[in-house]
Design an enzyme around this catalytic site. Structure first.
Site, PDB file in Angstrom:
ATOM      1  CB  CYS A   1      -1.312   0.100   1.175  1.00  0.00           C
ATOM      2  SG  CYS A   1      -1.776  -1.562   1.201  1.00  0.00           S
TER       3      CYS A   1
ATOM      4  N   GLY B   1      -0.837   0.873  -5.187  1.00  0.00           N
ATOM      5  CA  GLY B   1      -2.011  -0.554  -4.677  1.00  0.00           C
ATOM      6  C   GLY B   1      -3.467   0.719  -6.036  1.00  0.00           C
TER       7      GLY B   1
ATOM      8  CG  ASN C   1       3.048  -0.584   2.932  1.00  0.00           C
ATOM      9  OD1 ASN C   1       2.561  -1.350   2.778  1.00  0.00           O
ATOM     10  ND2 ASN C   1       4.256   0.552   2.846  1.00  0.00           N
ATOM     11  N   GLY C   2       1.486  -2.678   4.945  1.00  0.00           N
ATOM     12  CA  GLY C   2       2.636  -4.115   5.628  1.00  0.00           C
ATOM     13  C   GLY C   2       1.284  -5.193   5.587  1.00  0.00           C
TER      14      GLY C   2
ATOM     15  CE1 TYR D   1       5.817  -5.702 -10.645  1.00  0.00           C
ATOM     16  CE2 TYR D   1       5.021  -5.125  -8.729  1.00  0.00           C
ATOM     17  CZ  TYR D   1       4.681  -5.710 -10.235  1.00  0.00           C
ATOM     18  OH  TYR D   1       3.271  -4.948 -10.170  1.00  0.00           O
TER      19      TYR D   1
END
Length: 504
Positions: A2, A28, A101-102, A256
């Site tokens: 995210c 996201g 985020n995670g 990525y």
């Protein structure tokens, strides 16, 4: 994976957060949300969709206030329902809104602990668990004004309970903005500032590019285990809140996820990818010294910089053989295997003249399921390629990710239990070569030698938090199965869209 943003400003922040989220859209594409603080009220808009689709002018007009947080989501352990879009909020104490985020690896036991404290968790999202844990810790404080020490004590207690990866931003009504990062620094978080006539504005975000896009100057990365607290009147406080922090960022960010124009943990993403190309080019020359490759072609866009460097290292032509439709999302982060399959040919189209009669080396950042690679190789052959070789800038992905990347289960990973020849046969390549893990680490570490360890579990199965066992992986398999996700999304029911928590 995210993207998160938080700002304490001197003027309205709705447009700035919106602009920052559009820059983080690659992290996201499932849902987006913004919360602002307008006096003593939260203003919230969140829904499924891209940033540009979620926020219409009428929503932006309602998002009043000089501070706020934002989020773009793709689902990991949770569902794709709009009810799980972030930020989340609770009314007590003070009023707290949080975005994350995670992925937490001990969510089940944390939920049980919260139930025992008579706190209700309404969704399957671990972000809501984090919010309730933070609220419970802040509930122990006294008085109407939080001191920075009380905030940091709450984060310290949270660190002692939570395991996994988490970069967090939270707004506390009447108090300020809180941001913190897990003790390993697995997920990125960057701090910046902007000087105005009214004073200094502060911002935190998942990537430095979000700060660049809205005119904020990068100060530094938030350290592993560190908490940043910014009061609404612009005072900034920082504290190390973990007992034994260890810099171990996720190496897949550089392969990525992150944008090439970002700098994370003092590592230029672009430079690290150029280095990956150098190392992989040298390996190809060494192991395929008698190759018959005519041209190097990247699979856009993450691998373009890598492929260009491979071509330079091998003294081969570099060509753009595929044209990308930029209005199709990243297939790796699309929910559902059928959507991923359908989107590949809608996303890429081959330039036949670059393939016809040639032996081509296709370069990609990584191979996960292999279905995308198989279709792209098929497209290259349909365009007239004589032979199609394949190079991956990342090593073989053999293990699931538990820290916020919704990778498939073990038995869906094409490299799990297979060697290179078997993988090449499955995807239809005439030959395949992978980056060595030691070279990948060296490529990234070359930009910041101070990082002694990276989170590399998808390649080697070594989970850095030391709490991942087979039982947890089996649980994750059940959550990540496409059929299971579809059922959960149906069960959640109505499409929750909150325009204002408090109406004017």
């Amino acid at each position: 994976m995210c993207g998160i943003v938080g700002i304490v400003g001197s003027t309205a922040v709705n447009q700035t957060i919106y602009d920052a989220l559009t820059v983080l859209q690659h992290r996201g594409q499932d849902a987006a949300g913004i919360v602002t603080v307008d006096g003593s009220a939260f203003r919230l808009r969140k829904a499924n969709g891209l940033v540009r689709d979620v926020f219409e002018p009428k929503h932006m007009q309602r998002l009043q206030g000089n501070s706020g947080i934002g989020h773009v989501r793709y689902p990991t352990a949770g569902s794709s329902s709009a009810s799980e879009a972030q930020p989340f909020y609770v009314n007590s104490p003070f009023g707290i809104s949080l975005a994350h985020n995670g992925n937490l690896t001990n969510t089940i036991e944390l939920v049980d602990a919260l139930v025992n404290k008579r706190r209700h968790v309404n969704t399957t999202s671990d972000s809501e668990v984090l919010l309730n844990l933070l609220a419970d810790e802040l509930q122990q404080t006294q008085g109407l004004i939080l001191s920075e020490q009380e905030v940091f004590t709450a984060v310290s207690h949270l660190h002692s309970q939570v395991r996994g990866a988490y970069a967090v931003v939270a707004m506390i009504i009447g108090q300020g903005l809180l941001a913190f990062r897990d003790p390993f620094g697995i997920r990125p978080l960057v701090l910046g500032k902007h000087e105005t006539e009214q004073g200094t504005e502060y911002m935190v975000a998942s990537e430095s590019v979000a700060l660049d896009a809205v005119g904020f100057e990068v100060i530094r990365d938030v350290a592993p285990g560190e908490a940043i607290y910014i009061t609404l009147d612009g005072r900034l406080f920082t504290s190390q809140c973990a007992e034994a922090p260890s810099y171990s960022p996720c190496i897949f960010e550089y392969v990525y996820f992150a944008r090439p124009d970002s700098t994370l943990d003092k590592v230029s993403v672009y430079a690290s990818r150029v280095n990956m190309g150098t190392y992989l080019g040298k390996k190809i020359k060494k192991e395929w010294f008698d190759h018959d490759i005519d041209v190097v072609i990247p699979i856009p866009e993450t691998s373009c910089d890598i492929a260009l460097e491979i071509a330079r290292e091998m003294d081969l032509p570099y060509r753009q053989g595929f044209v990308k439709n930029r209005y199709i999302g990243r297939t790796f982060i699309m929910p559902g295997q059928q959507e991923r399959k359908k989107s590949v040919r809608r996303k890429l189209n081959a330039i036949n003249t670059e393939f016809y009669g040639k032996n081509v080396l296709l370069v990609d950042d990584s191979i996960v399921r292999g279905t995308t690679s198989e279709q792209i190789i098929e497209m290259a052959r349909e365009a007239g390629a004589n032979k199609v070789y394949f190079a991956s800038a990342a090593p073989e992905i053999r293990f699931p990710n538990v820290y916020g990347i919704d990778m498939p289960t073990t038995n869906e990973l094409i490299a799990h239990g297979r060697d290179a020849d078997e993988i090449a046969k499955l995807i239809g390549a005439d030959g395949i070569i992978f980056q060595d893990l030691s070279d990948l680490i060296a490529a990234v570490k070359q930009e910041n030698p101070d990082i002694s360890r990276f989170e590399t579990s998808v390649f080697d199965g070594n989970y850095i938090t030391n709490d991942v066992d087979q039982a947890y992986l089996d649980h994750l398999t059940a959550l990540r199965n496409d059929d299971s996700k579809a059922i959960r999304n149906q069960d959640i029911g109505t499409n929750l869209e909150l325009h204002n928590v408090c109406h004017p």
